[in-house]
Scaffold this active site. Sequence first.
Site, PDB file in Angstrom:
ATOM      1  N   ASP A 177      -3.509  -1.163  20.896  1.00 46.04           N
ATOM      2  CA  ASP A 177      -2.275  -0.376  20.975  1.00 46.04           C
ATOM      3  C   ASP A 177      -1.078  -1.300  21.153  1.00 46.04           C
ATOM      4  O   ASP A 177      -1.160  -2.337  21.832  1.00 46.04           O
ATOM      5  CB  ASP A 177      -2.324   0.595  22.155  1.00 46.04           C
ATOM      6  N   GLY A 208       1.580 -29.366  35.359  1.00 47.24           N
ATOM      7  CA  GLY A 208       0.400 -30.137  35.013  1.00 47.24           C
ATOM      8  C   GLY A 208       0.791 -31.469  34.405  1.00 47.24           C
ATOM      9  O   GLY A 208       1.971 -31.769  34.176  1.00 47.24           O
ATOM     10  N   TRP A 209      -0.184 -32.290  34.151  1.00 46.67           N
ATOM     11  CA  TRP A 209       0.057 -33.646  33.655  1.00 46.67           C
ATOM     12  C   TRP A 209       0.921 -33.648  32.395  1.00 46.67           C
ATOM     13  O   TRP A 209       1.885 -34.403  32.281  1.00 46.67           O
ATOM     14  CB  TRP A 209      -1.277 -34.319  33.390  1.00 46.67           C
ATOM     15  N   THR A 210       0.604 -32.795  31.439  1.00 50.99           N
ATOM     16  CA  THR A 210       1.281 -32.814  30.148  1.00 50.99           C
ATOM     17  C   THR A 210       2.640 -32.131  30.185  1.00 50.99           C
ATOM     18  O   THR A 210       3.564 -32.548  29.484  1.00 50.99           O
ATOM     19  CB  THR A 210       0.391 -32.148  29.083  1.00 50.99           C
ATOM     20  N   ASP A 245       2.465 -21.230  41.506  1.00 48.23           N
ATOM     21  CA  ASP A 245       2.025 -22.554  41.944  1.00 48.23           C
ATOM     22  C   ASP A 245       2.732 -23.584  41.075  1.00 48.23           C
ATOM     23  O   ASP A 245       2.748 -23.452  39.843  1.00 48.23           O
ATOM     24  CB  ASP A 245       0.502 -22.682  41.804  1.00 48.23           C
ATOM     25  N   ASP A 253       3.013 -27.483  39.793  1.00 45.54           N
ATOM     26  CA  ASP A 253       2.229 -28.708  39.631  1.00 45.54           C
ATOM     27  C   ASP A 253       3.125 -29.747  38.956  1.00 45.54           C
ATOM     28  O   ASP A 253       3.025 -29.991  37.752  1.00 45.54           O
ATOM     29  CB  ASP A 253       0.990 -28.405  38.792  1.00 45.54           C
ATOM     30  N   GLU A 276       4.107 -33.398  38.345  1.00 45.69           N
ATOM     31  CA  GLU A 276       3.497 -34.735  38.395  1.00 45.69           C
ATOM     32  C   GLU A 276       4.415 -35.762  37.718  1.00 45.69           C
ATOM     33  O   GLU A 276       4.295 -35.991  36.529  1.00 45.69           O
ATOM     34  CB  GLU A 276       2.131 -34.700  37.719  1.00 45.69           C
ATOM     35  N   TYR A 277       5.346 -36.432  38.499  1.00 37.62           N
ATOM     36  CA  TYR A 277       5.523 -36.334  39.936  1.00 37.62           C
ATOM     37  C   TYR A 277       6.999 -36.381  40.258  1.00 37.62           C
ATOM     38  O   TYR A 277       7.768 -37.064  39.561  1.00 37.62           O
ATOM     39  CB  TYR A 277       4.804 -37.470  40.655  1.00 37.62           C
ATOM     40  N   MET A 279      -3.940 -33.466  45.315  1.00 38.35           N
ATOM     41  CA  MET A 279      -4.942 -33.689  44.267  1.00 38.35           C
ATOM     42  C   MET A 279      -5.786 -34.933  44.594  1.00 38.35           C
ATOM     43  O   MET A 279      -5.604 -36.006  44.020  1.00 38.35           O
ATOM     44  CB  MET A 279      -4.249 -33.789  42.913  1.00 38.35           C
ATOM     45  N   TYR A 332      -8.384 -36.455  43.895  1.00 36.34           N
ATOM     46  CA  TYR A 332      -9.359 -36.861  42.883  1.00 36.34           C
ATOM     47  C   TYR A 332      -8.609 -37.704  41.868  1.00 36.34           C
ATOM     48  O   TYR A 332      -7.379 -37.838  41.936  1.00 36.34           O
ATOM     49  CB  TYR A 332     -10.041 -35.647  42.224  1.00 36.34           C
ATOM     50  N   ASP A 333      -9.318 -38.297  40.925  1.00 40.18           N
ATOM     51  CA  ASP A 333      -8.701 -39.180  39.921  1.00 40.18           C
ATOM     52  C   ASP A 333      -8.040 -40.415  40.543  1.00 40.18           C
ATOM     53  O   ASP A 333      -7.078 -40.952  40.000  1.00 40.18           O
ATOM     54  CB  ASP A 333      -7.672 -38.436  39.064  1.00 40.18           C
ATOM     55  N   TRP A 354     -10.603 -28.428  40.754  1.00 45.75           N
ATOM     56  CA  TRP A 354     -10.292 -28.463  39.326  1.00 45.75           C
ATOM     57  C   TRP A 354     -11.596 -28.716  38.586  1.00 45.75           C
ATOM     58  O   TRP A 354     -12.213 -29.755  38.807  1.00 45.75           O
ATOM     59  CB  TRP A 354      -9.302 -29.585  39.007  1.00 45.75           C
TER      60      TRP A 354
END
Length: 612
Positions: free
Chosen positions: A315, A344-346, A382, A384, A386-387, A452, A454-455, A592
């Site tokens: 519809d 986000g990163w990109t 939220d 994100d 960076e940075y 974050m 991690y990484d 993540w």
Amino acid sequence: MSRSGGRRAIALAGALTLAAAGTAVVAPAAATAAAAVTATCTKTSDWGTGFEGKCTITNGTATALSGWKLEFDLPSGTSIGSTWDATKTVSGNHYTFTNVGWNATVNPGGTASFGFGGTGSGWISGCTVNGGACDGSGQPGGDTQAPSAPGNLRSTGKTSTSVTLAWNAANDNVGVTAYDVYRGDTKADTVTGTTATVSGLSPSTAYTFTVKARDAAGNTSPASNAVSVTTDAGGGDPGPSGGKVIGYFAQWGVYQRGYHVKNIDTSGSAAKLTHINYAFGNVQNGQCTIGDSYADYDRFYSAAESVDGQADSWDAGALRGSFNQLRKLKKKYPHLKVLWSFGGWTWSGGFGQAAANPAAFADSCYKLVEDPRWADVFDGIDIDWEYPNACGLTCDSSGPAAFRNLMSALRQRFGSGNLVTAAITADATAGGKIDAADYAGAAQYVDWYLPMTYDFFGAWDAAGPTAPHSPLTSYPGIPREGFNSDATIQKLKSKGVPASKLLLGIGFYGRGWTGVTQSAPGGSATGPAPGTYEQGIEDYKVLKGRCPATGTVGGTAYAHCGNQWWSYDTPATIGGKMTYAKNQGLAGSFFWELSGDTTNGELITAMRNGLG
């Protein structure tokens, strides 16, 4: 340090090229009777052992159709498989096609079409549309008789947020094609059977329901008897106890990964989560913008793919895609909250321009998140980035106060009734990214931070040394001090960020090198290890079988298999990290991202169990 937030390459199914038939085959006859609904079916391609076909319904009456049904038979050895722009049902050799939502209405003189692919050399016979012959014979004026009213409407079950109804079937001279369920004067659902469950209701509230039957010609019955039902008191889905467990859902997972919102339910993860962060919205020209409209709100989900077993509607204006699936997931698990993550990163490169006018940016974000089409899906935003005032994929020089000013504007625009959170850097080195922005000053405006953790290390350092990408603590030989989770938490706390506003980050993936001979961390390498989607990175669900853990260091696991070296968290190391989070008084943990876990949710189960 989050995984990339931009668009992903989309694997598209190849189109099947068909040889066009020399002459279209038409059946039945295309003669059009005045003031009738007619249909013409043709073979648009025919290669002997198969064909493509198209049927066009024409409304020759003076009244708009609000639905149509076309039926025909096929000879033995001929069948129809794929169908588009119609819903197909089959009984033996008899085929029935009904409209989808968007092509139900056919105005006087207008047409609606659908297509199909078939096998065999035969063709159709006994074609009828809305109960009359497709060539218009025997149906002057079309079907104008409405169905009888459905009988004995009754409630067969209820919860604090839903009511289940049943009724006796209506009668019609041609056939009933649908039942419309009304909550008061509002149409709450449309079904083809004689039962329905109306969800999204409020606890301890009285509702009145009626049902009307509809035939393929759009004739609508009188309303059934009314039934009044009071929902149960609240309490249904209490959600998990203990600390927060927040998981990122990556919008591009619906493509190559084949991970959809329904998987959050079938894996058992929905019952263990408290919040879902939907990643990502873009940041462009100083504004919050849509990231991927097809994945977000346009992709059609069939009944088999859908959280509630109901196919999406075509519809006009109907919500589809992951947004609609999240809406359905929240109805099934009312404790769940969903936030829309931006950047986000990109897609963090646009935050610098946004920071130049925080109020305008916040207003654009609010209008997008609270768009009436999906306002009920999201419980907040939220960020994100960076940075802030540092480098990620691009470098930002907006100054140490920019992040605080941005979060202040978001809180002011979103108010106290919405969540405002941020995923932030975990770089605890002296003069590093935590020192580059006023995270302490901005803490007053956020409900919580997601550092974050991690990484920290990976095969972007192609020669090594090998090191775990998400160490909880430092260890002898760690390549860089300040690159571990505990250092991050302690630095943020020392700056005045309350522990109750911090969560511990977990990666549901590993990072790895190839050309490694040393089992312990610190070995040399020749480059990134192969990964399913990207070199040097792989999901936990793959690594647990392909390269099982052989040791632990700094509170996380590593694995040496052949000439590859990987680091990743296991259920056991996650258990240790959750104990750390509780001992530090943190708000909980986040990860993540959802598609990296096993189909039965091993890692999220370890998080939930560890936090209590």
